[in-house]
Design a protein around this motif. Structure first.
Motif, PDB file in Angstrom:
ATOM      1  N   LEU A 123       0.893  -1.252   0.126  1.00 30.88           N
ATOM      2  CA  LEU A 123      -0.047  -0.019  -0.143  1.00 30.88           C
ATOM      3  C   LEU A 123       0.848   1.120  -0.073  1.00 30.88           C
ATOM      4  N   ARG A 124       1.141   1.737  -1.089  1.00 33.13           N
ATOM      5  CA  ARG A 124       2.409   2.550  -1.102  1.00 33.13           C
ATOM      6  C   ARG A 124       2.084   3.929  -0.725  1.00 33.13           C
ATOM      7  N   SER A 125       0.661   4.280  -1.020  1.00 33.97           N
ATOM      8  CA  SER A 125       0.368   5.647  -0.375  1.00 33.97           C
ATOM      9  C   SER A 125      -0.088   5.701   1.133  1.00 33.97           C
ATOM     10  N   SER A 126      -0.139   4.521   1.441  1.00 37.32           N
ATOM     11  CA  SER A 126      -0.551   4.517   3.118  1.00 37.32           C
ATOM     12  C   SER A 126      -0.131   3.502   3.677  1.00 37.32           C
ATOM     13  N   PRO A 127       1.365   3.064   3.759  1.00 32.17           N
ATOM     14  CA  PRO A 127       1.737   1.646   4.173  1.00 32.17           C
ATOM     15  C   PRO A 127       1.546   1.604   5.752  1.00 32.17           C
ATOM     16  N   LEU A 128       1.442   2.582   6.594  1.00 30.07           N
ATOM     17  CA  LEU A 128       1.556   2.493   7.970  1.00 30.07           C
ATOM     18  C   LEU A 128       0.483   2.900   8.678  1.00 30.07           C
ATOM     19  N   THR A 129      -0.436   1.820   9.385  1.00 28.99           N
ATOM     20  CA  THR A 129      -1.768   2.057   9.743  1.00 28.99           C
ATOM     21  C   THR A 129      -1.826   1.438  11.227  1.00 28.99           C
ATOM     22  N   LEU A 130      -2.462   2.318  12.003  1.00 28.74           N
ATOM     23  CA  LEU A 130      -3.026   1.851  13.408  1.00 28.74           C
ATOM     24  C   LEU A 130      -4.257   1.600  13.404  1.00 28.74           C
ATOM     25  N   LEU A 131      -4.620   0.188  13.790  1.00 28.52           N
ATOM     26  CA  LEU A 131      -6.152  -0.219  13.862  1.00 28.52           C
ATOM     27  C   LEU A 131      -6.329  -0.273  15.254  1.00 28.52           C
ATOM     28  N   TYR A 132      -7.074   0.682  15.952  1.00 29.19           N
ATOM     29  CA  TYR A 132      -7.395   0.437  17.368  1.00 29.19           C
ATOM     30  C   TYR A 132      -8.416  -0.598  17.653  1.00 29.19           C
ATOM     31  N   GLY A 133      -8.547  -0.992  18.636  1.00 30.59           N
ATOM     32  CA  GLY A 133      -9.585  -1.968  19.047  1.00 30.59           C
ATOM     33  C   GLY A 133      -9.190  -2.875  20.119  1.00 30.59           C
ATOM     34  N   GLU A 134     -10.429  -2.987  21.039  1.00 30.38           N
ATOM     35  CA  GLU A 134      -9.977  -3.792  22.167  1.00 30.38           C
ATOM     36  C   GLU A 134     -11.471  -4.462  22.688  1.00 30.38           C
ATOM     37  N   PHE A 135     -11.481  -5.409  23.442  1.00 32.55           N
ATOM     38  CA  PHE A 135     -12.630  -6.087  23.959  1.00 32.55           C
ATOM     39  C   PHE A 135     -13.096  -5.400  25.435  1.00 32.55           C
ATOM     40  N   GLU A 136     -14.440  -5.589  25.444  1.00 33.42           N
ATOM     41  CA  GLU A 136     -15.028  -5.112  26.836  1.00 33.42           C
ATOM     42  C   GLU A 136     -15.721  -6.490  27.171  1.00 33.42           C
ATOM     43  N   GLN A 137     -15.335  -6.985  28.215  1.00 33.68           N
ATOM     44  CA  GLN A 137     -16.203  -8.130  28.770  1.00 33.68           C
ATOM     45  C   GLN A 137     -17.579  -7.876  29.558  1.00 33.68           C
ATOM     46  N   GLN A 138     -18.672  -8.501  28.986  1.00 31.77           N
ATOM     47  CA  GLN A 138     -19.906  -8.574  29.311  1.00 31.77           C
ATOM     48  C   GLN A 138     -20.361  -9.688  29.853  1.00 31.77           C
ATOM     49  N   GLY A 139     -20.414  -9.840  31.257  1.00 28.38           N
ATOM     50  CA  GLY A 139     -20.591 -11.323  31.724  1.00 28.38           C
ATOM     51  C   GLY A 139     -19.567 -12.360  30.946  1.00 28.38           C
ATOM     52  N   ASN A 140     -20.317 -13.261  30.287  1.00 27.48           N
ATOM     53  CA  ASN A 140     -19.350 -14.493  29.634  1.00 27.48           C
ATOM     54  C   ASN A 140     -18.787 -13.791  28.203  1.00 27.48           C
ATOM     55  N   HIS A 141     -19.214 -12.912  27.826  1.00 28.78           N
ATOM     56  CA  HIS A 141     -19.105 -12.315  26.315  1.00 28.78           C
ATOM     57  C   HIS A 141     -17.937 -11.159  26.378  1.00 28.78           C
ATOM     58  N   PHE A 142     -17.377 -11.442  25.123  1.00 30.29           N
ATOM     59  CA  PHE A 142     -16.049 -10.368  25.081  1.00 30.29           C
ATOM     60  C   PHE A 142     -16.469  -9.687  23.556  1.00 30.29           C
ATOM     61  N   ILE A 143     -16.792  -8.293  23.636  1.00 28.79           N
ATOM     62  CA  ILE A 143     -17.530  -7.296  22.803  1.00 28.79           C
ATOM     63  C   ILE A 143     -16.364  -6.338  22.144  1.00 28.79           C
ATOM     64  N   PRO A 144     -16.359  -6.462  20.973  1.00 30.65           N
ATOM     65  CA  PRO A 144     -15.199  -5.345  20.474  1.00 30.65           C
ATOM     66  C   PRO A 144     -15.691  -3.859  20.592  1.00 30.65           C
ATOM     67  N   GLY A 145     -14.681  -2.999  20.907  1.00 26.85           N
ATOM     68  CA  GLY A 145     -14.926  -1.732  21.281  1.00 26.85           C
ATOM     69  C   GLY A 145     -13.863  -0.689  21.045  1.00 26.85           C
ATOM     70  N   ASN A 146     -14.182   0.483  20.807  1.00 27.77           N
ATOM     71  CA  ASN A 146     -13.087   1.439  20.786  1.00 27.77           C
ATOM     72  C   ASN A 146     -12.398   1.250  19.316  1.00 27.77           C
ATOM     73  N   GLN A 147     -13.143   0.855  18.074  1.00 27.65           N
ATOM     74  CA  GLN A 147     -12.446   0.551  16.914  1.00 27.65           C
ATOM     75  C   GLN A 147     -12.356   1.738  16.093  1.00 27.65           C
ATOM     76  N   ARG A 148     -11.296   2.048  15.570  1.00 26.79           N
ATOM     77  CA  ARG A 148     -10.983   3.072  14.602  1.00 26.79           C
ATOM     78  C   ARG A 148      -9.538   2.825  13.779  1.00 26.79           C
ATOM     79  N   GLN A 149      -9.468   3.415  12.843  1.00 24.03           N
ATOM     80  CA  GLN A 149      -8.396   3.408  11.945  1.00 24.03           C
ATOM     81  C   GLN A 149      -7.558   4.536  11.885  1.00 24.03           C
ATOM     82  N   VAL A 150      -6.319   4.487  11.927  1.00 20.93           N
ATOM     83  CA  VAL A 150      -5.519   5.654  11.883  1.00 20.93           C
ATOM     84  C   VAL A 150      -4.295   5.548  10.640  1.00 20.93           C
TER      85      VAL A 150
END
Length: 353
Positions: free
Chosen positions: A262-289
């Motif tokens: 990806l010559r025009s944009s070779p370096l990317t930060l993909l933010y994202g983490e899990f939030e635990q809700q009971g026995n489940h893990f829900i993706p959150g805080n997702q964004r791309q820089v």
């Protein structure tokens, strides 16, 4: 500006021609000689770059010793020739920029580094990726803790050729990604493992290869383990039409991806983490820089660093001979693991100053 440094380029094949181009364009360099065993290559680069008649074009390395005031040499020849060429150059008082790997033997690398120090000369290795703006920026991101707790790394380097006859895919390709992981993590691996598959050259030509007994692996899988337990997994193949040049580090807060395709944009930060809700893990805080990078050809930066190191009489902290030696030590350990069917091999990483 008056040219200050007289440099000769040894080897003007696929990579050496780019070294020549950059040194010819450098305001503080006077390219005084080019060496290559193929006369047709010398004729081609003379025409391509419209070289002055005063530039010595020769097929013999020994002819350089007749060039008055030669300051340094850039060596872009097969890795099997490096040791003899570099040793001879250092003994004649020339600073040396060598194409990676420094040599194919860690003991030879250490000897050359010590020889350079004894003669107060610069020995630098062309680990071009360490001068890539994306790698420099990535190192800043990782070491600033923006990924949170680091979990693992991965890299893929595949293409359909070029198929080497002197080294296998491990020695040809792995050094790039290992160098990047080491730089981003600020660590050296303490344990390595490698497995591989040979398809094309099971009976390698013992006259030109460093690995005649096992053939030359076309596909290699690597695992690097670092002092803090972090592991990086690398996939290498020169027999795969799916060209990839992709490396990533995964952390608790997101992932950092260096995708060279990806010559025009070779370096990317993909933010994202899990939030635990009971026995489940829900993706959150997702964004791309997409991270902005400084302009500049990495190889041009390598050449400028070599010139600055000579002028300031200061070895490169980024890609000195000792850095090159550490990478060769890792490759040698990986080769041992490869020969042993993937058995782990431990490294003793005593720091070099």
């Amino acid at each position: 500006m008056t040219n200050q440094i007289k440099i000769a380029v040894i080897g003007v094949g696929r990579w050496g021609v780019h070294l020549l181009r950059n040194f010819l364009a450098h305001p503080e360099v006077n390219v005084v000689a080019v060496v290559d065993p193929h006369p047709e290559r010398l004729a081609a680069i003379k025409q391509q770059f419209d070289l002055d008649e005063n530039v010595l074009l020769t097929t013999q390395w020994q002819d350089l010793k007749k060039v008055p005031g030669l300051t340094g040499v850039a060596i872009a020849t097969p890795a099997t020739t490096h040791y003899d060429l570099i040793k001879d150059a250092l003994q004649h008082g020339y600073h040396v920029l060598a194409e990676k790997p420094l040599t194919l033997d860690p003991a030879e690398c250490r000897e050359l580094c010590q020889l350079a120090e004894q003669h107060h000369l610069i020995l630098m290795v062309d680990h071009t990726y360490l001068f890539h703006p994306a790698v420099e920026q990535g190192q800043t991101v990782v070491q600033a803790g923006k990924l949170g707790d680091l979990r693992y790394g991965y890299a893929t380097r595949t293409h359909l050729g070029p198929v080497r006859q002197d080294v296998d895919a491990l020695w040809d390709l792995a050094i790039h990604d290992i160098a990047i992981f080491n730089a981003w993590l600020g660590q050296m691996p303490v344990k390595v493992q490698a497995t591989g598959t040979v398809w094309l050259q099971g009976q390698a030509n013992s006259e030109i290869t460093h690995f005649p007994s096992q053939g030359l692996a076309d596909l290699v899988w690597l695992t690097l383990t670092y002092p803090d337990g972090f592991q990086a997994y690398i996939h290498l193949c020169w027999l795969n039409a799916d060209k990839q040049r992709r490396l990533g580090i995964v952390g608790s807060l997101g992932s950092l991806i260096f995708d060279e395709m990806l010559r025009s944009s070779p370096l990317t930060l993909l933010y994202g983490e899990f939030e635990q809700q009971g026995n489940h893990f829900i993706p959150g805080n997702q964004r791309q820089v997409v991270l902005e990078l400084e302009p500049g050809e990495p190889l041009g930066r390598v050449c400028s660093c070599f010139v600055d190191s000579i002028l300031n009489n200061t070895p490169s902290e980024v890609s000195s001979g000792w850095v090159g030696t550490q990478l060769v030590e890792i490759l040698a350990a990986l080769t041992l693991s490869l020969e042993q069917g993937g058995q782990p091999v431990f490294l003793n990483n005593s720091p070099q100053v």
